[in-house]
Design an enzyme around this catalytic site. Sequence first.
Site, PDB file in Angstrom:
ATOM      1  N   LYS A  81     -10.493  -0.757  -9.964  1.00 19.17           N
ATOM      2  CA  LYS A  81      -9.041  -0.634  -9.902  1.00 19.17           C
ATOM      3  C   LYS A  81      -8.388  -1.989 -10.089  1.00 19.17           C
ATOM      4  O   LYS A  81      -8.815  -2.925  -9.385  1.00 19.17           O
ATOM      5  CB  LYS A  81      -8.705  -0.051  -8.527  1.00 19.17           C
TER       6      LYS A  81
ATOM      7  N   ARG B  58       3.690   0.131  -4.483  1.00 22.41           N
ATOM      8  CA  ARG B  58       4.223  -0.442  -3.235  1.00 22.41           C
ATOM      9  C   ARG B  58       5.670  -0.020  -3.034  1.00 22.41           C
ATOM     10  O   ARG B  58       6.106   0.224  -1.909  1.00 22.41           O
ATOM     11  CB  ARG B  58       4.068  -1.965  -3.240  1.00 22.41           C
TER      12      ARG B  58
ATOM     13  N   LYS C   4     -11.743  -3.841  -6.287  1.00 17.27           N
ATOM     14  CA  LYS C   4     -10.286  -3.761  -6.296  1.00 17.27           C
ATOM     15  C   LYS C   4      -9.716  -5.158  -6.476  1.00 17.27           C
ATOM     16  O   LYS C   4      -9.978  -6.059  -5.673  1.00 17.27           O
ATOM     17  CB  LYS C   4      -9.789  -3.147  -4.989  1.00 17.27           C
TER      18      LYS C   4
ATOM     19  N   SER D 244      -0.380   2.449 -10.673  1.00 18.10           N
ATOM     20  CA  SER D 244       1.041   2.721 -10.862  1.00 18.10           C
ATOM     21  C   SER D 244       1.668   1.903 -11.992  1.00 18.10           C
ATOM     22  O   SER D 244       2.449   2.429 -12.790  1.00 18.10           O
ATOM     23  CB  SER D 244       1.786   2.458  -9.549  1.00 18.10           C
TER      24      SER D 244
HETATM   25  C1  PBG Z   1      -3.497  -0.323  -0.738  1.00 20.77           C
HETATM   26  C2  PBG Z   1      -3.399   0.425  -1.998  1.00 20.77           C
HETATM   27  C3  PBG Z   1      -2.740  -0.030  -3.141  1.00 20.77           C
HETATM   28  C4  PBG Z   1      -2.875   0.943  -4.112  1.00 20.77           C
HETATM   29  C5  PBG Z   1      -3.607   1.976  -3.554  1.00 20.77           C
HETATM   30  N1  PBG Z   1      -3.948   1.631  -2.238  1.00 20.77           N
HETATM   31  C6  PBG Z   1      -1.927  -1.217  -3.425  1.00 20.77           C
HETATM   32  C7  PBG Z   1      -2.169  -2.479  -2.799  1.00 20.77           C
HETATM   33  O1  PBG Z   1      -3.305  -2.932  -2.668  1.00 20.77           O
HETATM   34  O2  PBG Z   1      -1.176  -3.083  -2.444  1.00 20.77           O
HETATM   35  C8  PBG Z   1      -2.284   0.826  -5.469  1.00 20.77           C
HETATM   36  C9  PBG Z   1      -2.317   1.989  -6.335  1.00 20.77           C
HETATM   37  C10 PBG Z   1      -1.405   1.906  -7.493  1.00 20.77           C
HETATM   38  O3  PBG Z   1      -0.790   0.866  -7.811  1.00 20.77           O
HETATM   39  O4  PBG Z   1      -1.261   2.943  -8.139  1.00 20.77           O
HETATM   40  N2  PBG Z   1      -4.376   0.095   0.207  1.00 20.77           N
END
Ligand code: PBG
Length: 339
Positions: free
Chosen positions: A266, A222, A212, A292
């Site tokens: 991701k 967010r 990630k 997203s």
């Molecule tokens: C955090 C989390 C995030 C996403 C899924 N779980 C964002 C982050 O790390 O701030 C992002 C998913 C997306 O942007 O679609 N646990």
Amino acid sequence: MFPVQHFGGYNGRAMTTAPFPACRLRRLRAQPWVRSLVREVRLAPQDLIWPVFVTDGPREAVPAMPGVERLPIPDLVEEAKRAQGLGIPAVALFPVVPPGLKDDAGSEALNPDNLICRAIRALAAAVPGLGLIADVALDPYTAHGHDGVLRGGVVVNDESVEVLARQALLLARAGAGAVAPSDMMDGRVAAMRAALEGAGLPDTLIISYAAKYASAFYGPFRAAIGSDAALKGDKRTYQIGPPNAGQALREVAQDVAEGADAVIVKPALPYLDIVSRVACAAQVPVFAYQVSGEYAMLRSGAVPWERALMESLTGIKRAGATAILTYAAPEAAALAKSG
Ligand code: PBG
């Protein structure tokens, strides 16, 4: 070990081809029937995981993500049934937690009656057979927006892992078929596996967000769960830096050694090289998350939405992902069905 199906029939062959005009590659593209027969990657509804936002409030649109909504539990159940009817095997669940329930420790994450546990119980009862993938991280619940426990401005690893393992156990007990740690703490998979085994839940999958990245593409997510206003600083002390591939491979190796059943890369599109390298190197299935910001870009109107969506999902599968998380799963499933 995995069928490197993404390299099609060309895998392992020498890179050679007859010179022009004996070889005219356009012959393979000239007619629909031959294009269909030579096609290496076919996207199916069965490849898709649908991430959904759950709320205790009213059903409402997510402004930053056109076509995406926050769903109260009864609506979520209906939409999940519809998704299952389209052939989508699983949903990934994310809670929208009201600011009043957030605190510095993220304690609402450990409430067995919290929104996400209630959603899991409702879905398990009403939509049998649907895969329920529960995110494990504290960011929806913490007042500071970080995925772990903050001490003196630092996200502390081992204390976070303890809380996250308890959170994972709670989600599994509520009926999640898989827990998906997205926090990027070290050692969390081992702690979760031990907790699950210890509690008599040996069959819960751990699908870890092993690779990630600290990405700008999480912005709309967010905003959707309301952790953006809360977030103090950034997540670069725990999420991987975008220039680094080696750390992703080490994260994957370590999560697999600790008991992860599958791993997630991701975001997807800016990290297709990582998807491909992990798919070649790892002994577990690799999923990719079209996050997203990727969704919002595709939906921006700058490119034809349906074709661009299917092209990007096909590219992610071609890179080696066996499954893809996408907010457009229902639309993509319908498009995949219709050819
Ligand atoms: C955090 C989390 C995030 C996403 C899924 N779980 C964002 C982050 O790390 O701030 C992002 C998913 C997306 O942007 O679609 N646990």
